[in-house]
Design an enzyme around this catalytic site. Structure first.
Site, PDB file in Angstrom:
ATOM      1  CG  ASP A  50      -3.286   4.174   4.076  1.00 27.90           C
ATOM      2  OD1 ASP A  50      -4.338   3.744   4.815  1.00 27.90           O
ATOM      3  OD2 ASP A  50      -2.931   3.427   3.065  1.00 27.90           O
ATOM      4  CE  LYS A  71      -8.290  -3.515   3.762  1.00 32.45           C
ATOM      5  NZ  LYS A  71      -7.617  -2.500   3.381  1.00 32.45           N
ATOM      6  CD1 TRP A 123      -2.226  -1.945   2.074  1.00 33.72           C
ATOM      7  CD2 TRP A 123      -3.052  -1.240   0.073  1.00 33.72           C
ATOM      8  NE1 TRP A 123      -3.097  -2.997   1.567  1.00 33.72           N
ATOM      9  CE2 TRP A 123      -3.585  -2.636   0.399  1.00 33.72           C
ATOM     10  CE3 TRP A 123      -3.257  -0.816  -1.040  1.00 33.72           C
ATOM     11  CZ2 TRP A 123      -4.661  -3.261  -0.474  1.00 33.72           C
ATOM     12  CZ3 TRP A 123      -4.304  -1.292  -1.752  1.00 33.72           C
ATOM     13  CH2 TRP A 123      -4.849  -2.607  -1.547  1.00 33.72           C
TER      14      TRP A 123
HETATM   15  C1  LIG Z   1      -6.975  -1.823   1.969  1.00 29.18           C
HETATM   16  C2  LIG Z   1      -5.957  -0.800   2.075  1.00 29.18           C
HETATM   17  C3  LIG Z   1      -5.740   0.274   1.187  1.00 29.18           C
HETATM   18  C4  LIG Z   1      -6.855   0.367  -0.156  1.00 29.18           C
HETATM   19  O1  LIG Z   1      -7.985   0.548   0.125  1.00 29.18           O
HETATM   20  P1  LIG Z   1      -9.038   0.708  -1.220  1.00 29.18           P
HETATM   21  O2  LIG Z   1     -10.222   1.329  -0.400  1.00 29.18           O
HETATM   22  O3  LIG Z   1      -9.382  -0.377  -1.750  1.00 29.18           O
HETATM   23  O4  LIG Z   1      -8.622   1.587  -2.030  1.00 29.18           O
HETATM   24  C5  LIG Z   1      -4.940   1.208   1.159  1.00 29.18           C
HETATM   25  N1  LIG Z   1      -4.122   1.160   2.437  1.00 29.18           N
HETATM   26  C6  LIG Z   1      -4.306   0.208   3.342  1.00 29.18           C
HETATM   27  C7  LIG Z   1      -3.273   0.287   4.568  1.00 29.18           C
HETATM   28  C8  LIG Z   1      -5.185  -0.873   3.182  1.00 29.18           C
HETATM   29  O5  LIG Z   1      -5.222  -1.970   4.157  1.00 29.18           O
END
Ligand SMILES: *Cc1c(COP(=O)(O)O)cnc(C)c1O
Length: 352
Positions: free
Chosen positions: A169, A193, A102
């Site tokens: 993030d 998540k 990511w």
């Molecule tokens: C799942 C995830 C993403 C991507 O998320 P999307 O909503 O599918 O774009 C980005 N960063 C992390 C840490 C993730 O676990």
């Protein structure tokens, strides 16, 4: 019977939230209309959006501290691009800590707009640790971190002090642990998540860092435009926002982040203890950087794989296969995962 859902994402949500959400799909607020067929400008939905945004700031202890919360479309992956658009100056630069797939995807987007310095990477060990003691080049517009690395099961425990703006993030560990959230200038997290269904991304941004790049920003990518329209510049993802609001309400009712953090620590200890004390298993991530959300582990004796897989399937466990880039197993134990489900898994590991 409902399965023990260890999916990494989209993931488990509180059962009572699913029930409330399903009721609102049929009849929202006794309007005799579905939540997903009313105007997003209706008073009833505007209230949902306002409540979701204020719950975010309340739970993160960021009320009246100059932050705005937004629920946007496009997933966390769109924030990989929106962040540099809004924070990287024309001819500017940004620093990225590369802790996994990511982070790598995030820095790839930033490279479209300016200079990117990778301050450290754990790619040499397939991202099984968090690099530390790296230096941050002077003059960068921001430092970007990924707090929890969903795929590898690592988590940043201590955040670096820096003069640069701090962007994080937090897709897979937001609302799971106590942090001083004022140390961050911008936080983003895909809902799926730890907060709600896929389809909306939470952005929490410090207002006074925006509008300083000298860059022309397309409207849909401009945080200031979304802030000025209270997250309603275009039709927001009404269902994911509603379910996120319900989950945040659920979290508040149980005592907020302080309460959930204690439970999350107990849950993680339960499974990591089994991994460490059972000679058949080993953890995939280095101990000090282990995630309390995504527990990655390997079975040391391949001849037991078939039996183990059959045992957890028979027990109603779902979603614990590891990511293809790590192999083994990954038990994602997000906020809504009850400790009883982890106990079911631990009992099977013990019996194997
Ligand atoms: C799942 C995830 C993403 C991507 O998320 P999307 O909503 O599918 O774009 C980005 N960063 C992390 C840490 C993730 O676990």
């Amino acid at each position: 019977m409902k399965k023990h859902n260890f999916s990494a994402g989209p993931c488990i949500l509180p059962q009572e939230v699913l029930k409330q959400a399903s009721e609102a799909v049929l009849n929202f607020n006794d309007l005799n209309l579905s939540l997903i067929e009313v105007s997003h400008r209706s008073a009833d939905f505007v209230k949902v959006m306002d409540q979701a945004r204020s719950l975010v700031l309340e739970l993160l202890d960021l009320e009246n501290k100059g932050y705005s919360a937004l629920f946007l479309g496009g997933g966390a992956s769109l924030e990989f691009l929106m962040t540099p658009y809004n924070l990287m100056k024309e001819n500017g630069s940004a620093a990225y800590l590369d802790t996994g797939a990511w982070s790598s995807k995030a820095l790839k987007e930033a490279k479209l707009l300016g200079e990117v310095e990778v301050v450290a990477s754990s790619k040499d060990k397939n991202y099984n640790y968090i690099p530390k003691n790296f230096s941050i080049p002077a003059g960068v517009d921001y430092l970007h971190l990924t707090s929890n690395n969903t795929i590898y099961g690592t988590q940043i425990k201590e955040f670096p002090k820096t003069d640069a703006l701090l962007v994080c993030d937090m897709s897979s560990d937001i609302f799971s642990r106590k942090l001083d959230f004022t140390q961050f200038d911008l936080i983003y997290a895909g809902a799926q998540k730890n907060m709600g269904p896929a389809g909306t991304t939470l952005v929490v941004v410090k207002d006074d860092i925006l509008g300083k790049t000298g860059r022309k920003i397309p409207s849909m990518l401009d945080y200031q435009i979304h802030i000025s329209k209270d997250s309603m510049f275009n039709t927001p993802p009404v269902f994911p926002v509603y379910v996120s609001m319900l989950t945040l309400q659920w979290l508040k009712n149980m005592g907020g982040i302080d309460a959930i953090e204690k439970i999350n620590i107990a849950k993680a200890e339960l499974i990591y203890n089994e991994i460490d004390n059972n000679p058949l298993f080993e953890g995939a991530a280095v101990k000090q950087d282990r995630s309390n959300m995504n527990v990655t582990f390997l079975l040391k004796d391949e001849s037991k794989k078939e039996r183990f897989d059959q045992m957890w399937k028979d027990a109603g466990i779902s979603g614990i296969n590891g990511h293809r880039s790590v192999g083994g197993y990954r038990a994602s134990i997000y906020n809504a995962m009850p400790i009883e489900s982890i106990q079911v898994l631990v009992d099977i590991m013990h019996k194997l």
